[in-house]
Design a protein around this motif. Structure first.
Motif, PDB file in Angstrom:
ATOM      1  N   ARG A 186       0.856  -1.193   0.000  1.00 54.86           N
ATOM      2  CA  ARG A 186       0.000   0.000   0.000  1.00 54.86           C
ATOM      3  C   ARG A 186       0.888   1.238   0.000  1.00 54.86           C
ATOM      4  NH1 ARG A 186      -5.465   0.750   1.785  1.00 54.86           N
ATOM      5  NH2 ARG A 186      -6.022   2.894   1.326  1.00 54.86           N
ATOM      6  N   ALA A 187       0.874   1.971  -1.092  1.00 53.56           N
ATOM      7  CA  ALA A 187       1.696   3.174  -1.236  1.00 53.56           C
ATOM      8  C   ALA A 187       0.790   4.398  -1.154  1.00 53.56           C
ATOM      9  CB  ALA A 187       2.455   3.160  -2.562  1.00 53.56           C
ATOM     10  N   GLY A 188       0.405   4.754   0.050  1.00 51.24           N
ATOM     11  CA  GLY A 188      -0.474   5.901   0.229  1.00 51.24           C
ATOM     12  C   GLY A 188      -1.943   5.531   0.231  1.00 51.24           C
ATOM     13  N   ARG A 189      -2.777   6.550   0.211  1.00 49.90           N
ATOM     14  CA  ARG A 189      -4.223   6.354   0.351  1.00 49.90           C
ATOM     15  C   ARG A 189      -4.851   5.697  -0.867  1.00 49.90           C
ATOM     16  NH1 ARG A 189      -8.634   8.661  -1.415  1.00 49.90           N
ATOM     17  NH2 ARG A 189      -7.428  10.166  -2.642  1.00 49.90           N
ATOM     18  N   THR A 202      11.935   5.766  -8.002  1.00 51.36           N
ATOM     19  CA  THR A 202      12.613   7.035  -7.754  1.00 51.36           C
ATOM     20  C   THR A 202      11.932   7.710  -6.561  1.00 51.36           C
ATOM     21  OG1 THR A 202      11.200   8.422  -9.156  1.00 51.36           O
ATOM     22  CG2 THR A 202      12.999   7.215 -10.236  1.00 51.36           C
ATOM     23  N   ARG A 203      12.364   8.895  -6.232  1.00 56.15           N
ATOM     24  CA  ARG A 203      11.751   9.586  -5.093  1.00 56.15           C
ATOM     25  C   ARG A 203      10.304   9.968  -5.369  1.00 56.15           C
ATOM     26  NH1 ARG A 203      15.347  14.164  -2.391  1.00 56.15           N
ATOM     27  NH2 ARG A 203      13.667  13.888  -0.875  1.00 56.15           N
ATOM     28  N   THR A 204       9.960  10.133  -6.656  1.00 59.20           N
ATOM     29  CA  THR A 204       8.622  10.625  -6.991  1.00 59.20           C
ATOM     30  C   THR A 204       7.778   9.661  -7.820  1.00 59.20           C
ATOM     31  OG1 THR A 204       9.501  11.735  -8.965  1.00 59.20           O
ATOM     32  CG2 THR A 204       9.402  13.028  -6.918  1.00 59.20           C
ATOM     33  N   GLY A 219       7.347  10.672   0.431  1.00 60.99           N
ATOM     34  CA  GLY A 219       7.870   9.807   1.490  1.00 60.99           C
ATOM     35  C   GLY A 219       7.597   8.334   1.304  1.00 60.99           C
ATOM     36  N   ALA A 220       6.918   7.945   0.211  1.00 58.70           N
ATOM     37  CA  ALA A 220       6.559   6.532   0.024  1.00 58.70           C
ATOM     38  C   ALA A 220       7.704   5.719  -0.568  1.00 58.70           C
ATOM     39  CB  ALA A 220       5.334   6.416  -0.879  1.00 58.70           C
ATOM     40  N   ASN A 221       8.704   6.382  -1.157  1.00 57.64           N
ATOM     41  CA  ASN A 221       9.736   5.625  -1.862  1.00 57.64           C
ATOM     42  C   ASN A 221      10.589   4.768  -0.935  1.00 57.64           C
ATOM     43  OD1 ASN A 221      10.795   8.238  -1.004  1.00 57.64           O
ATOM     44  ND2 ASN A 221      12.696   7.630  -2.015  1.00 57.64           N
ATOM     45  N   GLU A 222      10.950   5.286   0.242  1.00 60.51           N
ATOM     46  CA  GLU A 222      11.803   4.505   1.142  1.00 60.51           C
ATOM     47  C   GLU A 222      11.080   3.268   1.699  1.00 60.51           C
ATOM     48  OE1 GLU A 222      13.760   6.772   4.111  1.00 60.51           O
ATOM     49  OE2 GLU A 222      14.738   8.119   2.671  1.00 60.51           O
ATOM     50  N   PRO A 223       9.848   3.390   2.208  1.00 61.59           N
ATOM     51  CA  PRO A 223       9.137   2.177   2.629  1.00 61.59           C
ATOM     52  C   PRO A 223       8.924   1.191   1.482  1.00 61.59           C
ATOM     53  CG  PRO A 223       8.048   4.125   3.507  1.00 61.59           C
ATOM     54  CD  PRO A 223       9.091   4.612   2.544  1.00 61.59           C
TER      55      PRO A 223
END
Length: 232
Positions: A186-189, A202-204, A219-223
């Motif tokens: 799950r990457a966000g809502r 990538t970061r975005t 902030g989803a890229n690291e998790p």
């Protein structure tokens, strides 16, 4: 359930040896495995054109006109579920195995102690791929194998499941998430990703193996990267 395996090797002696080990493993695990053998990549692909319902491919690499890696690439063009294990006397091709999502490389001569754990991993993945997401659509129930789902996203309170085709329905994403398994993140809502389908992060953005690029929440890229490493 009976599983189907193909052994493809131009050495009759190696084929017989691997076949005997595979039968022994199936007997120990008390499962049925139907085995077919092929002396060349071309002979397998001729059979595969008629019948694609194979679960496990045990492939030599150095074979006649077509090598095992080239054959595996042909299969992977339309089949992501089949488990591929290379059994070879050469280590030079290991990097190419990543292109076809090979489960493992085994060096000849194959040892039972190394072979059986790899087959156990293949079996677990096959069992995992038997699971389906059930969607109640107008006038029909659709069952989508989980391995076919690349991602799910939400737009204006509607969820779209992106698989072989797209299925859109009005249902909370959290409800569908409960029917998925550990390969999904799950990457966000509004986004759930199949970790097996991710090529680059990538970061975005996250880039999928089919070329799709999707925006990532901040902030989803690291998790997501941690989840990919844990899933590998």
């Amino acid at each position: 359930m009976a599983y189907r395996a193909a052994i493809c090797d131009d050495s009759a002696a190696d084929t017989a040896f691997v076949q005997e080990l595979l039968r022994g493993w199936a007997a120990e695990r008390q499962i049925e495995v139907r085995i077919e053998t092929f002396p060349s990549a071309e002979s397998f692909l001729f059979r595969y054109a008629e019948d694609k319902a194979f679960d496990l491919l045990l492939l030599d690499i150095e074979m006649g006109a077509m090598d095992g890696v080239t054959m595996a690439k042909r299969v992977r063009e339309e089949n992501r579920a089949v488990q591929i294990i290379f059994i070879t006397g050469y280590s030079d091709y290991i990097a190419e195995g990543y292109e076809v999502a090979a489960l493992h490389y085994l060096m000849k001569p194959v040892e039972r102690e190394r072979f059986f754990p790899v087959l156990d991993r293949a079996l677990e993945k096959l069992k995992q791929d038997e699971r389906c997401l059930n969607l109640e659509l107008p006038g029909e129930l659709v069952r989508i194998p989980l391995y076919e789902i690349r991602y799910l996203d939400v737009r204006q309170n509607y969820v779209t499941v992106h698989a072989g085709r797209e299925y859109t329905l009005k249902r909370p994403l959290r409800d569908l998430e409960k029917e998925l398994d550990s390969r999904f993140f799950r990457a966000g809502r509004a986004l759930i990703l199949n970790l097996s389908c991710i090529r680059r992060v990538t970061r975005t953005e996250v880039h999928l193996s089919d070329g799709t690029a999707l925006p990532l929440p901040r902030g989803a890229n690291e998790p997501l990267n941690r989840a990919i490493i844990a899933h590998t």
